[in-house]
Motif scaffolding. Structure first.
Motif, mmCIF file in Angstrom:
data_model
loop_
_atom_site.group_PDB
_atom_site.id
_atom_site.type_symbol
_atom_site.label_atom_id
_atom_site.label_comp_id
_atom_site.label_asym_id
_atom_site.label_seq_id
_atom_site.Cartn_x
_atom_site.Cartn_y
_atom_site.Cartn_z
ATOM 1 N N ASN A 170 28.077 39.684 11.267
ATOM 2 C CA ASN A 170 27.655 39.552 12.659
ATOM 3 C C ASN A 170 26.250 40.148 12.742
ATOM 4 O O ASN A 170 26.072 41.345 12.958
ATOM 5 N N PHE A 171 25.248 39.308 12.537
ATOM 6 C CA PHE A 171 23.877 39.785 12.394
ATOM 7 C C PHE A 171 23.329 40.322 13.719
ATOM 8 O O PHE A 171 23.647 39.819 14.799
ATOM 9 N N ILE A 172 22.466 41.346 13.585
ATOM 10 C CA ILE A 172 21.715 41.881 14.717
ATOM 11 C C ILE A 172 20.235 41.872 14.340
ATOM 12 O O ILE A 172 19.842 42.419 13.302
ATOM 13 N N PHE A 173 19.424 41.246 15.171
ATOM 14 C CA PHE A 173 17.972 41.191 14.977
ATOM 15 C C PHE A 173 17.345 42.279 15.835
ATOM 16 O O PHE A 173 17.533 42.308 17.051
ATOM 17 N N ARG A 174 16.591 43.200 15.198
ATOM 18 C CA ARG A 174 16.049 44.354 15.914
ATOM 19 C C ARG A 174 14.545 44.486 15.704
ATOM 20 O O ARG A 174 13.999 44.044 14.694
ATOM 21 N N TYR A 175 13.928 45.150 16.685
ATOM 22 C CA TYR A 175 12.556 45.624 16.550
ATOM 23 C C TYR A 175 12.627 47.142 16.518
ATOM 24 O O TYR A 175 13.326 47.758 17.330
ATOM 25 N N VAL A 176 11.918 47.781 15.584
ATOM 26 C CA VAL A 176 12.156 49.196 15.299
ATOM 27 C C VAL A 176 11.875 50.112 16.480
ATOM 28 O O VAL A 176 12.452 51.193 16.580
ATOM 29 N N ASP A 177 10.985 49.730 17.399
ATOM 30 C CA ASP A 177 10.662 50.589 18.530
ATOM 31 C C ASP A 177 11.566 50.343 19.732
ATOM 32 O O ASP A 177 11.316 50.859 20.817
ATOM 33 N N ASN A 178 12.612 49.549 19.542
ATOM 34 C CA ASN A 178 13.496 49.209 20.650
ATOM 35 C C ASN A 178 14.935 49.450 20.218
ATOM 36 O O ASN A 178 15.350 49.011 19.148
ATOM 37 N N ASP A 179 15.705 50.155 21.060
ATOM 38 C CA ASP A 179 17.090 50.467 20.714
ATOM 39 C C ASP A 179 18.017 49.274 20.891
ATOM 40 O O ASP A 179 19.144 49.285 20.405
ATOM 41 N N ARG A 180 17.559 48.272 21.612
ATOM 42 C CA ARG A 180 18.381 47.078 21.787
ATOM 43 C C ARG A 180 18.093 46.071 20.685
ATOM 44 O O ARG A 180 17.028 46.080 20.076
ATOM 45 N N GLY A 181 19.048 45.188 20.445
ATOM 46 C CA GLY A 181 18.868 44.130 19.467
ATOM 47 C C GLY A 181 19.369 42.811 20.022
ATOM 48 O O GLY A 181 19.855 42.735 21.155
ATOM 49 N N ILE A 182 19.255 41.763 19.217
ATOM 50 C CA ILE A 182 19.729 40.435 19.606
ATOM 51 C C ILE A 182 20.825 40.020 18.627
ATOM 52 O O ILE A 182 20.617 40.029 17.406
#
Length: 360
Positions: free
Chosen positions: A340-352
């Motif tokens: 169940n993949f999560i796409f993240r940006y390191v400066d943001n605690d939320r992901g997609i």
């Protein structure tokens, strides 16, 4: 069993309790002022400003009102016992609940402004709501501080509030509570206790409901707040906002096509990006795809394999007027194919959350 009545403690620490209430109100009022200033700045800048909603929220915003409500209930019962005016504490409880709700409403609208725009009329409405919220909290700080310092509003007679509470020996008297554990009367005692609890609830329904509501607020809002509100994971198609850009995943694919070994596969993300600041480009090393066993960063060397899906991102300067479409390619280990993949940006605690379509 011997219990000591709490009235003496509350009376002796009457001013200290009000100073604590004032400190909590002051902190909430300060946070309300930051929200008000945000909407003022947003109007002044015509919406052309960096927005990071996480700067305007923290768990203490919800813990402080809970403490205020709890202390207000205790002081209310003290005033009721001493037959003193208690309307102020009812107002304080109501204000704490309403202002917390208003703050949450405004925060959710600030978060939506990270990814969308609204009309100037709506922004002015948010500003007016924030201003009213701030003024109400500021006004509540004044009588709380006056009581904490011991001043009477009319005569400015120091410690008058404390003296009017009439501390007596009865307030600190010990109360004996007998506990009969006789097996013969256990059922009878249980039924009597249930009846007494029922009568007690009926007589004090309003305040018991406030206490129960406060406990529910702790369980429902405080503990899961960061996970399910501030830092909840988004779905494909939803916008992940940062201070410098917005990005959303429009499609995702999983494929073994042109793999470099039998142990690898590719996850391809079609993304749409728009910049919030001029001359900004993405750092691909700051994007992470989380699988169940490993984390991956995009690799530019595989873009040519998937030209039919889209154009790979290569340090392009982001357009600030409209979304532009690119692809990101992740070379993953096959042990993560069913993740169940999560796409993240390191400066943001939320992901997609990513649910890739399998293609061949």
């Amino acid at each position: 069993m011997i219990l000591r009545r709490p009235y003496a403690f509350l009376i002796k620490h009457f001013r200290l309790i009000h100073l604590i209430l004032f400190a909590l109100l002051a902190i909430i009022t300060y946070n309300a002022s930051t929200v008000l200033n945000f909407f003022k700045d947003y109007i002044t800048a015509n919406g052309n400003m960096e927005i990071l909603s996480s700067n305007y929220i923290n768990v203490f915003i919800y813990i402080a009102p809970i403490i205020i409500i709890g202390l207000s209930i205790l002081i209310f019962y003290l005033m009721k016992y001493k037959d003193k005016p208690r309307l102020y504490y009812i107002i304080l409880i109501i204000v704490s609940i309403l202002c917390t709700g208003v703050y949450t409403y405004l925060y959710l609208n600030i978060r939506s402004l990270e990814t969308t725009t609204v009309s100037a009329r709506i922004i002015r409405l948010y500003r007016d709501i924030a201003r009213s919220n701030f003024y109400v909290l500021f006004v509540m700080c004044i009588p709380t501080l006056i009581r904490g310092l011991g001043f009477d509003i009319k005569k400015f007679n120091f410690s008058k509030d404390l003296k009017e509470l009439n501390l007596s020996e009865e307030d600190s008297a010990e109360v004996e509570v007998s506990i009969d554990v006789s097996s013969n009367g256990l059922k009878r005692t249980g039924r009597r206790t249930l009846r007494e609890l029922k009568y007690y609830y009926v007589e004090n329904k309003f305040f018991i409901n406030i206490i129960l509501g406060t406990l529910i607020l702790i369980l429902v809002m405080v503990f899961p707040f960061n996970k399910y509100v501030v830092n909840r994971n988004l779905k494909e198609g939803e916008v992940l906002g940062t201070s410098a850009f917005n990005i959303k995943v429009t499609d995702s694919y999983l494929t073994d096509r042109k793999r470099i070994s039998k142990d690898n596969s590719y996850v391809i993300l079609k993304v749409s990006v728009i910049g919030k600041v001029n001359k900004y480009s993405l750092d691909l090393d700051h994007f992470i795809l989380e699988g169940k066993n490993n984390k991956y960063v995009p690799s530019q060397k595989f873009y040519l394999y998937f030209n039919d899906i889209g154009i790979g991102y290569r340090n392009n300067i982001l357009d600030t007027t409209s979304y532009k479409d690119y692809i990101l390619v992740f070379n993953i280990n096959n042990i993560d194919k069913d993740s169940n993949f999560i796409f993240r940006y390191v400066d943001n605690d939320r992901g997609i959350k990513i649910s890739p379509e399998v293609i061949y």
